[in-house]
Every structure is written in structure tokens, then in C-alpha cells.
Design an enzyme around this catalytic site. Sequence first.
Site, short mmCIF file in Angstrom:
data_model
loop_
_atom_site.label_atom_id
_atom_site.label_comp_id
_atom_site.label_asym_id
_atom_site.label_seq_id
_atom_site.Cartn_x
_atom_site.Cartn_y
_atom_site.Cartn_z
N HIS A 49 0.74 -1.27 -0.13
CA HIS A 49 0.06 -0.05 0.04
C HIS A 49 1.06 1.37 0.02
CE1 HIS A 49 -3.75 1.87 0.07
NE2 HIS A 49 -4.36 1.04 0.73
N ASP B 34 -2.15 1.86 -4.70
CA ASP B 34 -3.63 2.11 -4.17
C ASP B 34 -4.53 0.87 -4.44
OD1 ASP B 34 -2.51 4.36 -3.01
OD2 ASP B 34 -3.03 5.53 -4.77
#
Length: 460
Positions: free
Chosen positions: A432, A436
Site C-alpha cells: 500500500h 493504491d
Amino acid sequence: MARFTFKLPDIGEGISEAEIVAWHVAVGDRVEEDQQIADMMTDKATVEMESPVSGVVVELAGEVGDQVSIGAALVVIETDADAGSGEVIAAPPTDAQAETAEQYEAENPGVEEAQILPGTGRGTASEAGGGGGEPQAVPPIAVPEHAAQTKAPVEAPLHHPADGPPPRAGEELKVLASPAVRARARDLGIDLATVKTDGERVRHADLDAYLRYGSAQGYHAPQTSRARPDEPVRVIGMRRRIAENMAASKRAIPHFTYVDEIDVTALEAMRADLNDHRGARPKLTMLPLLIAAICRTIPDFPMLNARYDDEAGVVTRAGSIHLGMATQTDAGLMVPVIRDAQDRNVWQLATEIGRLAEAARTGKATSAELSGSTLTITSLGPLGGIATTPVINRPEVAIIGPNRIIERPVFTGRGDEIRRAKLMNLSISCDHRVVDGWDAASFVQALKRYLETPVLLFAD
């Protein structure tokens, strides 16, 4: 003559249908009461179906692989007795019986009447480049909480009028039981004369009750424990390296996993057609087709094909796709690398997958073949389950995990029309810090287009 319709019983909580995995009879065969007639598979276990009556089979519900709904006719039997037409539904097993039966099957995989069949996924773990594992030890049979409230069975009758005159003094009394029940009792070391029943003969459920009640009812259950002394095993070599890498990956990388369902009906049909006309080329599994689709999709999502140097704070987007292929070996999990996967067709990918998997399993893979991947794919083949949350192969930023293919009915979108479809969940875990959720979902949707319309894999 009379006809009895044997309906598929409720064989588990939440189960609406079961798959026919084996027929032990055919139309025209004569069956006896308690004779095994079919094996039905649910998503939890394989359940043995026994005939409730004696007679001749006149109708079967379908072929091996077909699904039968709970309460639907499974077998129609023409009986000898003039008992009138009727419908018979076998009494479903209790939770405790089902648990005991599953444990018995797990501990006795070679017993004819309790066979456990493999999963229904396509391909094998070795074909998919994925891992498996040895079966886990089966725990001792637990007494369910409601067992104390269950009525204890009565003594099994040692003689029935249908067997002829009663035995004379000094003659051995014969316990009534089917051959399958006798075989199971023999394997368990149970004397049928000590088993109690609430009917005229000993059945599998009575053996389950014997094991369940145990010494609480004066029984002496057979010694089936496989306990052994605790054994300390040092985590060394490849296993230690895997442990360190996985721990570092989970510590350093904030993982998230996205899962979507993909209809691979057309892809599986195309794969079968390609294999039918492959000539001397290797047989295609799902893996090379999936890799080809990934290679088609990655150019629009270059951030997924990258390596992240978190100490330097630099993400390097790779110009080529060097695809890691997680492979289970006797030494542990290895990740041989398919170099420049984007330049290979499906047949070349299949050849390279086989070569690298064999090299890894035999310990012949070179250091170069086990390093430098930019993206990894991991598959457990038929053991793939519903969904996986794979751990990223650091310093990569994503890992893709195809799951088991299952077949089930789906709506076509044209009213109430339903068709058979082969469906597969696809998981992707991402870093992450770099990727995204929107990017991961968009990538999977683009990949889905190629897998659901496989002709695009061969378009210019």
C-alpha cells in the site's frame, strides 16, 4: 412389485446440493438393503449413500459430476415386496455422526466404504506451480455437548426371524450387519456383538455411537490413538530463510488484498481445444494462459511490475516482466523466475514453467533462476480454496494468487435463464506504500477482460 424413490437427504447444515462423485450401481443391478449405491460430495466431505431397501435399480439421478439437490430423487428401486409405491429419504446424519465419519475417512483413506475423493479443482498443485502439504494428524473424536442428552442405543439383536430358525444351544449367535458395516467394524477392531442399536441390525450410525459414547456407556473403544512424543524441529536452511523473508515482508510492507470473481468458462474451453490440437507441444494448464493475460495487462499498470528499495526510497518500474513462480519443494517454498515472460507465447511459457518447476524440486535451479523477479504468481491448484491473501515477495510490490476453479449455475442476465459456469476467484496482494486500492482493482478488472474473452490473448 413396488417402486421406491430414494431422495437425497439433508447431509449437512447449509448444504443445498451435492455432486455425484461415484456410482456403485447401474440401472438393472440388484441391490440389497444397506448396500452402498453412491458417493456424494459436498463442499465439506464425501458422504456414502446406502440403499434403504432391496430390489432392482430402475433409474439413476444422473452421471458422475452432476449436481443433485437436497430432497431430489437420487435412485428409483423396484422392490420385491408388494409394499406399495413410496418415497424414502434417508435420515440425515447428526452433526456428531458427520464429524465422526469425516474423522474416520481421514484416518482410513483406503477403506472402500469411506473413500475421500480429491477436490474438484482443475489441474494439480505441481501443474500450477503451487504448494501443498502433508495431511494433518486427526484429533481424537470429541464428545458433542448434546451427547449426554441423546438416547443411548439398545442392544443389537443377535437373531432375526428372517434368518431362519434360532441357533441351537452352543451355536454362535450372528449379529445382523451389512458387509460394509462389518468391514468397517473389523478395521476399527470393534466386536459387533458389543455394539448397541435401535433397529434390527447394526448400521454405520451405531458404530459412530459406539465411538461417541465410549466408556461412559460401559464400552471399551478400540485403541486408535496415534499420539506420539513431542518432537522439536530446528528451523534451519531453506525453511529458516523462508521464515525470515516472510517475517520481514509482513513487518515492512503494509499489505492489502483485493479479490474478484472471474468466469473462466470460455478460457477453459479454449484450453481444452488447444490441448486437443497441441501435437508435440506441452499440455497447457491454466497457469501459462494466466501469465499471458498478465503480460498483456501490465503495460497499462507499470507500478505493479516494480521493486521497492525502502531504504533508498526508490521504486524501480521494471521494463520487462520477470515473473516469479512460487513452487513448493521438499526443501520449502522456492520462487524460480520466468525471464522476459512478455516475449513468450503460451506454449513457450508452459515449457519454461515445467522446466523451472522441475529444476526447483530437484535442487538443480541456479541462483540466477531463483532471483530477480519483478512480480510473483502463487497458486495452490485444486487446494486453492475460495480466496487467498498471499504475502508479497519482497522487494516486489505485488503478488497474484489464482484460486480453485469451481462449477456452479449462474444467471445469464436474460430473465431467469441459468447456465453452467466455471468460476475462479483471483486474489492480488499489494504494497500500500506504492499501490493504491483503485489501481489494484483496475488492474484486476483489465486482467478479467482477457481471461473472460480469451481470444484477445492471441490478438495483435
